[in-house]
Design an enzyme around this catalytic site. Structure first.
Site, short mmCIF file in Angstrom:
data_model
loop_
_atom_site.label_atom_id
_atom_site.label_comp_id
_atom_site.label_asym_id
_atom_site.label_seq_id
_atom_site.Cartn_x
_atom_site.Cartn_y
_atom_site.Cartn_z
N GLY A 45 35.19 36.86 30.86
CA GLY A 45 34.85 37.59 31.98
C GLY A 45 34.33 36.84 32.99
N GLN A 50 29.54 34.79 40.69
CA GLN A 50 29.51 33.49 39.93
C GLN A 50 30.69 32.20 40.86
OE1 GLN A 50 30.23 35.56 36.06
NE2 GLN A 50 29.23 33.69 35.29
N CYS A 98 27.13 32.51 29.10
CA CYS A 98 27.43 32.80 30.55
C CYS A 98 28.05 31.32 30.95
CB CYS A 98 26.27 33.25 31.16
SG CYS A 98 26.80 33.68 32.87
N LEU A 99 29.13 31.53 31.69
CA LEU A 99 29.65 30.20 32.37
C LEU A 99 28.68 29.88 33.41
CD1 LEU A 99 33.45 31.32 32.97
CD2 LEU A 99 32.33 29.60 31.30
N HIS A 140 27.39 43.00 30.70
CA HIS A 140 26.94 41.41 31.18
C HIS A 140 27.57 41.14 32.56
CE1 HIS A 140 26.50 36.95 30.07
NE2 HIS A 140 27.20 37.14 31.25
N GLU A 141 28.78 41.59 32.88
CA GLU A 141 29.33 41.10 33.83
C GLU A 141 28.94 42.12 35.09
OE1 GLU A 141 31.00 38.49 34.37
OE2 GLU A 141 31.07 38.27 32.36
N HIS A 144 25.64 40.90 36.80
CA HIS A 144 25.79 39.76 37.77
C HIS A 144 25.81 40.49 39.06
CE1 HIS A 144 26.40 35.98 35.58
NE2 HIS A 144 27.18 36.62 34.70
#
Ligand code: CO
Length: 183
Positions: A45, A50, A98-99, A140-141, A144
């Protein structure tokens, strides 16, 4: 085009993202770049902030996890201008990463269901609710887009324990095998 991923410490991750104009060409370009960037980093995702774009766009492709979670078999989706309309169900702990926070994985407490209103890739309005692992990925996304990171949900003690890891991300002292920005 693979875009550099913004890491913990970058201010774009802390801003509330704005809705994007309904310009199909612009949206398509961003979405394509986001998918390419996400696949390159082995993510499931990715949210636009990001990659440094403070607009309300989320892409997910969690089909690679369908061995473990059968319901993810077709879970490749685009969410344009999503709005959370409801969060419900029971709280439960689940491992997240998370990236933008490489090397950090923690159990996070969240509810089990989320309902979203959003535009799909054809800019048609959708209203949909998601449960379980799908809801977890989307919460989660969605966070962001609101400038929230999963570590914000941890207890103060847990966060304290992560301090040195977070510092090393900010100082660029960790090895990452995908393209990132320097802070
Ligand atoms: Co993330």
């Amino acid at each position: 085009m693979i875009l550099p991923i913004h890491l913990y410490g970058s201010s774009v991750l802390r801003k509330i993202s704005e809705p994007i104009n309904k310009d199909k060409d612009e949206i398509n370009e961003i979405v394509n770049n986001m998918f390419e960037t996400m696949y390159n980093a082995n993510g499931i995702g990715l949210s636009a902030p990001q990659v440094g774009i403070n607009k309300r766009i989320i892409v997910v492709d969690a089909t690679s996890m369908s061995n473990e979670f059968k319901e993810l078999k077709d879970f490749k989706k685009i969410f344009i201008n999503p709005i959370e309309t409801e969060i419900k169900g029971n709280d439960y702990l689940f491992d997240e990463g998370c990236l933008s926070l490489p090397g950090i994985g923690e159990k996070v407490n969240r509810k089990s269901e989320i309902c979203l209103e959003y535009l799909d890739e054809n800019l048609s309005i959708k209203k949909e609710c998601f449960k379980g692992i799908k809801a977890r990925i989307l919460m989660h996304e969605y966070d962001h887009l609101e400038g929230v990171l999963f570590i914000d949900h941890l207890s103060p003690i847990k966060r304290k324990m992560l301090k040195s890891k977070l510092k090393s991300i900010i100082k660029g002292k960790i090895k990452i095998n995908y393209k990132t920005t320097k802070i």
